[in-house]
Design a protein around this motif. Structure first.
Motif, PDB file in Angstrom:
ATOM      1  N   PRO A  63       7.776  -1.536  27.235  1.00  0.00           N
ATOM      2  CA  PRO A  63       7.310  -0.836  28.249  1.00  0.00           C
ATOM      3  C   PRO A  63       7.670   0.938  28.378  1.00  0.00           C
ATOM      4  O   PRO A  63       8.774   1.025  28.264  1.00  0.00           O
ATOM      5  CB  PRO A  63       7.059  -1.950  28.879  1.00  0.00           C
ATOM      6  N   ARG A  64       6.133   1.406  29.251  1.00  0.00           N
ATOM      7  CA  ARG A  64       6.803   2.579  29.265  1.00  0.00           C
ATOM      8  C   ARG A  64       7.055   2.490  31.214  1.00  0.00           C
ATOM      9  O   ARG A  64       6.398   2.925  31.649  1.00  0.00           O
ATOM     10  CB  ARG A  64       5.685   3.515  29.800  1.00  0.00           C
ATOM     11  N   THR A  65       7.951   2.026  31.211  1.00  0.00           N
ATOM     12  CA  THR A  65       8.868   1.995  32.846  1.00  0.00           C
ATOM     13  C   THR A  65       9.716   2.556  33.270  1.00  0.00           C
ATOM     14  O   THR A  65      11.085   2.411  31.973  1.00  0.00           O
ATOM     15  CB  THR A  65       8.933   0.514  33.375  1.00  0.00           C
ATOM     16  N   PRO A  66      10.654   2.711  33.686  1.00  0.00           N
ATOM     17  CA  PRO A  66      12.524   2.786  34.105  1.00  0.00           C
ATOM     18  C   PRO A  66      12.495   2.449  34.108  1.00  0.00           C
ATOM     19  O   PRO A  66      13.684   2.598  33.577  1.00  0.00           O
ATOM     20  CB  PRO A  66      11.825   3.615  35.872  1.00  0.00           C
ATOM     21  N   ASP A  67      12.290   0.718  34.268  1.00  0.00           N
ATOM     22  CA  ASP A  67      13.858   0.337  33.860  1.00  0.00           C
ATOM     23  C   ASP A  67      13.862   0.040  32.551  1.00  0.00           C
ATOM     24  O   ASP A  67      15.074   0.143  32.348  1.00  0.00           O
ATOM     25  CB  ASP A  67      12.919  -1.467  34.557  1.00  0.00           C
ATOM     26  N   ASN A  68      12.441  -0.096  31.710  1.00  0.00           N
ATOM     27  CA  ASN A  68      12.838  -0.108  29.731  1.00  0.00           C
ATOM     28  C   ASN A  68      13.379   0.714  29.730  1.00  0.00           C
ATOM     29  O   ASN A  68      14.674   0.980  28.963  1.00  0.00           O
ATOM     30  CB  ASN A  68      11.616  -0.411  29.508  1.00  0.00           C
ATOM     31  N   PHE A  69      13.714   2.239  30.161  1.00  0.00           N
ATOM     32  CA  PHE A  69      14.071   3.412  29.674  1.00  0.00           C
ATOM     33  C   PHE A  69      15.136   3.833  30.150  1.00  0.00           C
ATOM     34  O   PHE A  69      16.340   3.410  29.978  1.00  0.00           O
ATOM     35  CB  PHE A  69      12.597   4.522  29.873  1.00  0.00           C
ATOM     36  N   TYR A  70      15.529   2.672  31.517  1.00  0.00           N
ATOM     37  CA  TYR A  70      17.170   2.617  32.381  1.00  0.00           C
ATOM     38  C   TYR A  70      17.530   2.007  31.130  1.00  0.00           C
ATOM     39  O   TYR A  70      19.465   2.315  30.863  1.00  0.00           O
ATOM     40  CB  TYR A  70      16.886   2.238  33.534  1.00  0.00           C
ATOM     41  N   PRO A  83       8.513  11.212  27.970  1.00  0.00           N
ATOM     42  CA  PRO A  83       8.547   9.766  29.241  1.00  0.00           C
ATOM     43  C   PRO A  83       6.992  10.594  30.054  1.00  0.00           C
ATOM     44  O   PRO A  83       6.384   9.206  30.697  1.00  0.00           O
ATOM     45  CB  PRO A  83       8.934   9.969  30.577  1.00  0.00           C
ATOM     46  N   PHE A  84       5.796  11.147  28.930  1.00  0.00           N
ATOM     47  CA  PHE A  84       4.761  11.094  29.505  1.00  0.00           C
ATOM     48  C   PHE A  84       3.238  10.085  28.661  1.00  0.00           C
ATOM     49  O   PHE A  84       2.177  10.877  29.090  1.00  0.00           O
ATOM     50  CB  PHE A  84       4.447  12.598  29.049  1.00  0.00           C
ATOM     51  N   GLY A  85       3.878   9.189  28.279  1.00  0.00           N
ATOM     52  CA  GLY A  85       2.567   8.327  27.745  1.00  0.00           C
ATOM     53  C   GLY A  85       1.261   9.206  26.760  1.00  0.00           C
ATOM     54  O   GLY A  85       1.519   9.672  26.402  1.00  0.00           O
ATOM     55  N   SER A  86       0.189   8.506  27.224  1.00  0.00           N
ATOM     56  CA  SER A  86      -0.633   9.801  26.763  1.00  0.00           C
ATOM     57  C   SER A  86      -1.177  10.698  26.708  1.00  0.00           C
ATOM     58  O   SER A  86      -2.406  11.351  26.283  1.00  0.00           O
ATOM     59  CB  SER A  86      -1.768   8.430  26.040  1.00  0.00           C
ATOM     60  N   THR A  97       3.787  11.420  38.560  1.00  0.00           N
ATOM     61  CA  THR A  97       4.854  11.122  39.430  1.00  0.00           C
ATOM     62  C   THR A  97       5.583  10.186  38.635  1.00  0.00           C
ATOM     63  O   THR A  97       6.728   9.903  38.471  1.00  0.00           O
ATOM     64  CB  THR A  97       4.377  10.255  40.653  1.00  0.00           C
ATOM     65  N   LEU A  98       5.242   8.850  37.464  1.00  0.00           N
ATOM     66  CA  LEU A  98       5.420   8.172  36.578  1.00  0.00           C
ATOM     67  C   LEU A  98       6.681   8.925  35.838  1.00  0.00           C
ATOM     68  O   LEU A  98       7.692   8.454  35.251  1.00  0.00           O
ATOM     69  CB  LEU A  98       4.734   7.575  36.091  1.00  0.00           C
ATOM     70  N   PRO A  99       5.980  10.233  34.804  1.00  0.00           N
ATOM     71  CA  PRO A  99       7.105  10.716  33.985  1.00  0.00           C
ATOM     72  C   PRO A  99       8.980  11.115  34.578  1.00  0.00           C
ATOM     73  O   PRO A  99       9.642  10.973  34.237  1.00  0.00           O
ATOM     74  CB  PRO A  99       6.166  11.662  33.033  1.00  0.00           C
ATOM     75  N   LEU A 100       8.820  11.533  35.827  1.00  0.00           N
ATOM     76  CA  LEU A 100       9.372  12.131  36.262  1.00  0.00           C
ATOM     77  C   LEU A 100      10.489  11.231  36.989  1.00  0.00           C
ATOM     78  O   LEU A 100      11.931  10.920  36.796  1.00  0.00           O
ATOM     79  CB  LEU A 100       9.233  12.809  37.628  1.00  0.00           C
ATOM     80  N   GLU A 101       9.638   9.926  37.662  1.00  0.00           N
ATOM     81  CA  GLU A 101      10.799   8.580  37.625  1.00  0.00           C
ATOM     82  C   GLU A 101      11.477   7.731  36.143  1.00  0.00           C
ATOM     83  O   GLU A 101      12.363   7.323  36.823  1.00  0.00           O
ATOM     84  CB  GLU A 101       9.878   7.404  37.790  1.00  0.00           C
ATOM     85  N   THR A 146       0.567  22.528  34.131  1.00  0.00           N
ATOM     86  CA  THR A 146       0.952  21.383  33.678  1.00  0.00           C
ATOM     87  C   THR A 146       1.951  22.079  32.998  1.00  0.00           C
ATOM     88  O   THR A 146       2.793  21.036  34.500  1.00  0.00           O
ATOM     89  CB  THR A 146       0.167  20.850  33.192  1.00  0.00           C
ATOM     90  N   ALA A 147       2.505  22.504  32.124  1.00  0.00           N
ATOM     91  CA  ALA A 147       3.563  22.583  31.412  1.00  0.00           C
ATOM     92  C   ALA A 147       4.351  23.011  32.830  1.00  0.00           C
ATOM     93  O   ALA A 147       5.755  22.538  32.751  1.00  0.00           O
ATOM     94  CB  ALA A 147       3.688  23.242  30.392  1.00  0.00           C
ATOM     95  N   LEU A 148       4.672  23.887  32.719  1.00  0.00           N
ATOM     96  CA  LEU A 148       5.193  24.910  34.020  1.00  0.00           C
ATOM     97  C   LEU A 148       5.167  23.990  35.254  1.00  0.00           C
ATOM     98  O   LEU A 148       6.164  24.291  35.675  1.00  0.00           O
ATOM     99  CB  LEU A 148       4.651  25.993  34.659  1.00  0.00           C
ATOM    100  N   GLN A 149       3.818  22.931  36.114  1.00  0.00           N
ATOM    101  CA  GLN A 149       4.454  22.007  37.275  1.00  0.00           C
ATOM    102  C   GLN A 149       5.251  21.191  36.143  1.00  0.00           C
ATOM    103  O   GLN A 149       6.674  20.623  37.240  1.00  0.00           O
ATOM    104  CB  GLN A 149       3.282  21.595  37.353  1.00  0.00           C
ATOM    105  N   PHE A 150       5.949  20.554  35.504  1.00  0.00           N
ATOM    106  CA  PHE A 150       6.361  19.695  34.808  1.00  0.00           C
ATOM    107  C   PHE A 150       8.174  19.762  34.616  1.00  0.00           C
ATOM    108  O   PHE A 150       9.120  19.858  35.560  1.00  0.00           O
ATOM    109  CB  PHE A 150       6.189  18.909  33.718  1.00  0.00           C
TER     110      PHE A 150
END
Length: 383
Positions: A128-135, A153-156, A167-171, A198-202
């Protein structure tokens, strides 16, 4: 010694069909190469057989002439497909040369510059694409001794995102940093997803997590976009895996903006790859070759990296594939506590296990759909 025939073998790895080539000679000696390309396995296989008439009858020692013939003489720009076919044939010739002179390929490329290769883990974050799974997954990876991890972390995502999607990729990045501590290298994969803005914002938003690089944040076709991001980003930019000729790297390097170069030997062959490493060296850059294809690609990169003074990091998927995939090459190459040693056996030091390969046939659904939800699971697609 001359080349007499070229065979090809497809392996149905669930998330990307792998393609291998076996180059035969009149003296009974053979070499192996890889031509894997996401979504184009059978196309590259066809290209190998269409192109092989150019090299049959040539000496496998004449790799410069072989590369030139396979690139120039067709007078067509086949891009990554042509490059993958060229590399499968040309790297197999390096394997033959090593066997013929009873030396590992890296010694033919200039000799050992490093005792061992520091590796970064990739493909470790299935689920799953969740912070807990990545952790949880990141915890397991560093417990194996890895000191560097790469992940997307960016999904699709593509080009621009809503505030909620941003927000989710940063989390996820924050969760991985929390899992691995402050001293582990985090490599953020962009997969050519974003617009410049967008790249620069990230890039700005991920600074608190101290990533070592932001990889391929914008598509490669507009080189001006990559250069703009690289010059304005507070995070170092890494790129180069999409390029398939020296000239593209020359265009990138002349801007003196990107200093982590991820050449893809699988699109270039070893002769051009070694020359590009020298070009990067002359620009005070480092190399971290792309090695996200099959296991032979990783071995080829290892020989190049160990012989390259400006090597930085070696990419590893092999630890995170299906269990049976360890048996595709004999012997299997193992990462130990985050480092890889390069074999001193002649050639690349490995052979194809044709018995194991026969158990895993090609399937058209075996590819990585990076712009579909759930691609991170690397399960292949139904057709």
């Amino acid at each position: 010694m001359i080349i007499t025939e070229i065979e090809t073998f497809l392996v149905g790895n669930p998330w990307k069909n792998w393609l291998f080539a076996k180059v035969h000679t009149d003296e009974g000696m053979h070499g192996i190469g890889e031509g894997t390309l996401n979504g184009f396995a059978k196309t590259v296989e066809a290209a190998i057989h269409e192109m092989k008439h150019l090299v049959i009858g040539m000496s496998p020692f004449d790799v410069e002439a072989i590369s030139l013939s396979l690139f120039r003489d067709l007078y067509s720009d086949g891009g990554q497909i042509q490059g993958s076919a060229l590399s499968a044939i040309e790297t197999a010739c390096w394997d033959i040369m090593g066997k013929a002179v009873n030396q590992p390929v890296y010694k033919l490329l200039g000799g050992r510059c490093h005792d061992k290769l520091r590796c970064y883990a990739n493909g470790w974050y299935r689920g799953p694409r969740t912070p807990d799974n990545f952790y949880e997954h990141a915890k397991r990876v560093v417990s194996k001794g890895y000191t560097a991890l790469k992940f997307d972390p960016f999904g699709s995502a593509w080009r621009a995102l809503s505030k909620a999607e941003f927000t989710l990729p940063l989390e996820i990045i924050a969760a991985v940093r929390d899992a691995v501590g402050p001293d582990t290298d985090l490599l953020i994969e962009g997969h050519n997803r974003f617009s410049v803005h967008t790249a620069l914002q990230f890039a700005e938003a991920m600074v608190p997590f101290k990533p070592t690089w932001f990889e391929a944040p914008v598509p490669p076709q507009l080189l001006s976009s990559m250069v703009e991001v690289a010059k304005r980003s507070p995070v170092p930019i890494a790129c180069g895996e999409d390029f398939y000729c020296r000239e593209q790297f020359a265009e990138l390097l002349k801007h003196d903006a990107v200093h982590i170069i991820q050449l893809e030997p699988q699109f270039l062959g070893l002769s051009a790859s070694k020359q590009i490493c020298g070009m990067v060296h002359a620009h005070n850059g480092v190399i971290a070759p792309h090695s996200a294809q099959g296991p032979l690609c990783s071995v080829v990169c290892a020989h190049l990296n160990i012989a390259t003074p400006n090597f930085f990091l070696h990419e590893i998927f092999d630890d995170f594939n299906e269990a049976w995939e360890e048996d595709v090459l004999i012997p299997h190459t193992k990462v130990v506590q985050g480092y890889l040693n390069v074999s001193d056996r002649p050639g690349f030091g490995v052979e194809l296990n044709l018995e194991e390969i026969a158990k895993h046939p090609y399937h058209p659904g075996n590819w990585l759909p990076l712009f579909r939800q759930g691609w991170e699971r690397r399960e292949g697609q139904s057709t």
